[in-house]
Design a protein around this motif. Structure first.
Motif, PDB file in Angstrom:
ATOM      1  N   ALA A 200     -27.277  18.729 -59.598  1.00 18.99           N
ATOM      2  CA  ALA A 200     -27.252  17.836 -58.508  1.00 18.99           C
ATOM      3  C   ALA A 200     -27.666  16.311 -59.168  1.00 18.99           C
ATOM      4  O   ALA A 200     -27.038  15.532 -59.009  1.00 18.99           O
ATOM      5  N   ASP A 201     -28.548  16.585 -59.824  1.00 21.24           N
ATOM      6  CA  ASP A 201     -29.033  15.261 -60.584  1.00 21.24           C
ATOM      7  C   ASP A 201     -28.002  14.497 -61.579  1.00 21.24           C
ATOM      8  O   ASP A 201     -27.809  13.450 -61.687  1.00 21.24           O
ATOM      9  N   LEU A 202     -27.413  15.571 -62.385  1.00 23.45           N
ATOM     10  CA  LEU A 202     -26.344  15.335 -63.219  1.00 23.45           C
ATOM     11  C   LEU A 202     -25.019  14.651 -62.597  1.00 23.45           C
ATOM     12  O   LEU A 202     -24.398  13.694 -63.056  1.00 23.45           O
ATOM     13  N   GLU A 203     -24.909  15.126 -61.349  1.00 22.71           N
ATOM     14  CA  GLU A 203     -23.664  14.548 -60.587  1.00 22.71           C
ATOM     15  C   GLU A 203     -23.970  13.267 -60.191  1.00 22.71           C
ATOM     16  O   GLU A 203     -23.112  12.426 -60.398  1.00 22.71           O
ATOM     17  N   ALA A 204     -25.224  13.161 -59.901  1.00 29.55           N
ATOM     18  CA  ALA A 204     -25.552  11.710 -59.565  1.00 29.55           C
ATOM     19  C   ALA A 204     -25.526  10.759 -60.656  1.00 29.55           C
ATOM     20  O   ALA A 204     -25.265   9.345 -60.451  1.00 29.55           O
ATOM     21  N   THR A 205     -25.804  11.296 -61.764  1.00 27.77           N
ATOM     22  CA  THR A 205     -25.975  10.452 -63.068  1.00 27.77           C
ATOM     23  C   THR A 205     -24.415  10.144 -63.168  1.00 27.77           C
ATOM     24  O   THR A 205     -24.201   8.954 -63.575  1.00 27.77           O
ATOM     25  N   ARG A 206     -23.356  10.959 -63.195  1.00 26.02           N
ATOM     26  CA  ARG A 206     -22.224  10.775 -63.448  1.00 26.02           C
ATOM     27  C   ARG A 206     -21.525   9.597 -62.478  1.00 26.02           C
ATOM     28  O   ARG A 206     -20.788   8.806 -63.027  1.00 26.02           O
ATOM     29  N   GLU A 207     -21.974   9.821 -61.127  1.00 25.23           N
ATOM     30  CA  GLU A 207     -21.557   8.674 -60.340  1.00 25.23           C
ATOM     31  C   GLU A 207     -22.101   7.208 -60.507  1.00 25.23           C
ATOM     32  O   GLU A 207     -21.232   6.424 -60.166  1.00 25.23           O
TER      33      GLU A 207
END
Length: 275
Positions: A200-207
Motif C-alpha cells: 500500500a505504501d509503494l502504491e502511494a509512492t508511485r502515485e
C-alpha cells in the motif's frame, strides 16, 4: 588470416575457451572461501576471529589464514587492542575504481551537490543490490546533526527511502518473489514489515512520485527519495535527502520532495531518459 577468424592468442586476451563454464573445475575453492569471509566481514563493524569462525562455520585456523592473506593485501586490518578484524583501506580504493567505471556516479555529483544546497540536507545516491540499497554517493549537509550513509553502506530496501522508491517501480510478480525470499526485518516501531502494508505504501509512492522513510530504519531520521531512470525507462538508482525529523518535518515534505523529484529528473535526463 581473415578478419572473421580468431587466433588462439587473440581469444586468450579476453575469454578462454569454455569461459561460460562455471562448474567446479573452473572455480578456485580457496579463493571462493576467502571471498565469503571477506564479504561477511564487510557487513559488520568489526569481528573477532572466533566470531567469524562461528558465524561462517569455518575452522579458526582456516579463517585466520584467510585474514592474514587479506591483511597482506591491505583488504582487512587487525586492531591489536580490541582483537578485532575490520575491512581495510585497500577495499575502499578498489571499490572507488569500480565507481569510476559508471557514468551514473560521475554525473550525479553536481546534482547531489545542488540538491544539498537547495534543501540544506544530506543528499544520497543509491542502487539496488539484491534486497538492499547500496549507497554509492553522498554530499553531506553543513549542519551539525546529519544523516550519514557513506558510499558502500547497505540498507534493506523495505526500510529505506531509496529502496522503497525502487521497489515502487517493480512489478507485482517481482515484489512477490522478493517478499518470499527476503525477511522484512523490523528496525523501529514504524518499519513496514507486513507485505500488504508495504504494498500500500509503494502504491502511494508511485502515485505521488516519491518515497518517504518516516523513521522506519532509524528513529529520529526521515528521508525523501525518488527513482532515477535510464534511456530504456528502467529505474536504475534512487536519489534522496535525509535528516533529523526536526528539520525534515512532515510540514516541509512537499517542498523537499519537489526538490528531490526535480533532481532525480535532471539526473534521469543525463542518463538518457526521455524528459
Amino acid at each position: 588470416m581473415s578478419d572473421g577468424e580468431s587466433s588462439p592468442a587473440r581469444r586468450a586476451r579476453g575469454r578462454p575457451r569454455g569461459w561460460n563454464d562455471k562448474t567446479e573445475q573452473n572455480t578456485i575453492k580457496s579463493l571462493d572461501r576467502a571471498m565469503e569471509v571477506f564479504e561477511h566481514l564487510s557487513t559488520l563493524p568489526g569481528a573477532t576471529l572466533t566470531e567469524l569462525s562461528e558465524e561462517l562455520s569455518q575452522s579458526p585456523a582456516t579463517v585466520y589464514r584467510i585474514m592474514v592473506t587479506l591483511e597482506g593485501r591491505g583488504l582487512v586490518e587487525f586492531d591489536q587492542t580490541t582483537q578485532m578484524w575490520h575491512v581495510g583501506a585497500r577495499a575502499f580504493v578498489i571499490g572507488a575504481r569500480y565507481l569510476r567505471r559508471t557514468s551514473l556516479v560521475e554525473r550525479a555529483r553536481p546534482v547531489l551537490r545542488q540538491l544539498m544546497e537547495d534543501t540544506g540536507e544530506t543528499a544520497n545516491l543509491g542502487i539496488a543490490r539484491d534486497t538492499h540499497v547500496l549507497f554509492v554517493g553522498q554530499v553531506e549537509t553543513h549542519a551539525t546533526i546529519r544523516a550519514f550513509f557513506p558510499p558502500g553502506t547497505l540498507s534493506p530496501m523495505h526500510a529505506s527511502g531509496i529502496g522503497k522508491a525502487l521497489l515502487a517501480q517493480m512489478s507485482d510478480d517481482r515484489l512477490s518473489r522478493l517478499f518470499a525470499t527476503a525477511p522484512l526485518d523490523q528496525f523501529t516501531a514504524k518499519t513496514l514489515i507486513e507485505p500488504s502494508t508495504l504494498r500500500a505504501d509503494l502504491e502511494a509512492t508511485r502515485e505521488r512520485g516519491y518515497a518517504i522513510d518516516d523513521e522506519e530504519k532509524n528513529e529520529g531520521m526521515r528521508c525523501i527519495a525518488a527513482p532515477i531512470f535510464d534511456f530504456s525507462g528502467g529505474a536504475i538508482a534512487g536519489l534522496s535527502v535525509s535528516g533529523p525529523v526536526s528539520r525534515v518535518s512532515l510540514a516541509k515534505t512537499e517542498d523537499l520532495a519537489a526538490s528531490v523529484v526535480r533532481a532525480a529528473q535532471d539526473l534521469s535526463q543525463a542518463m538518457g531518459a526521455e524528459g
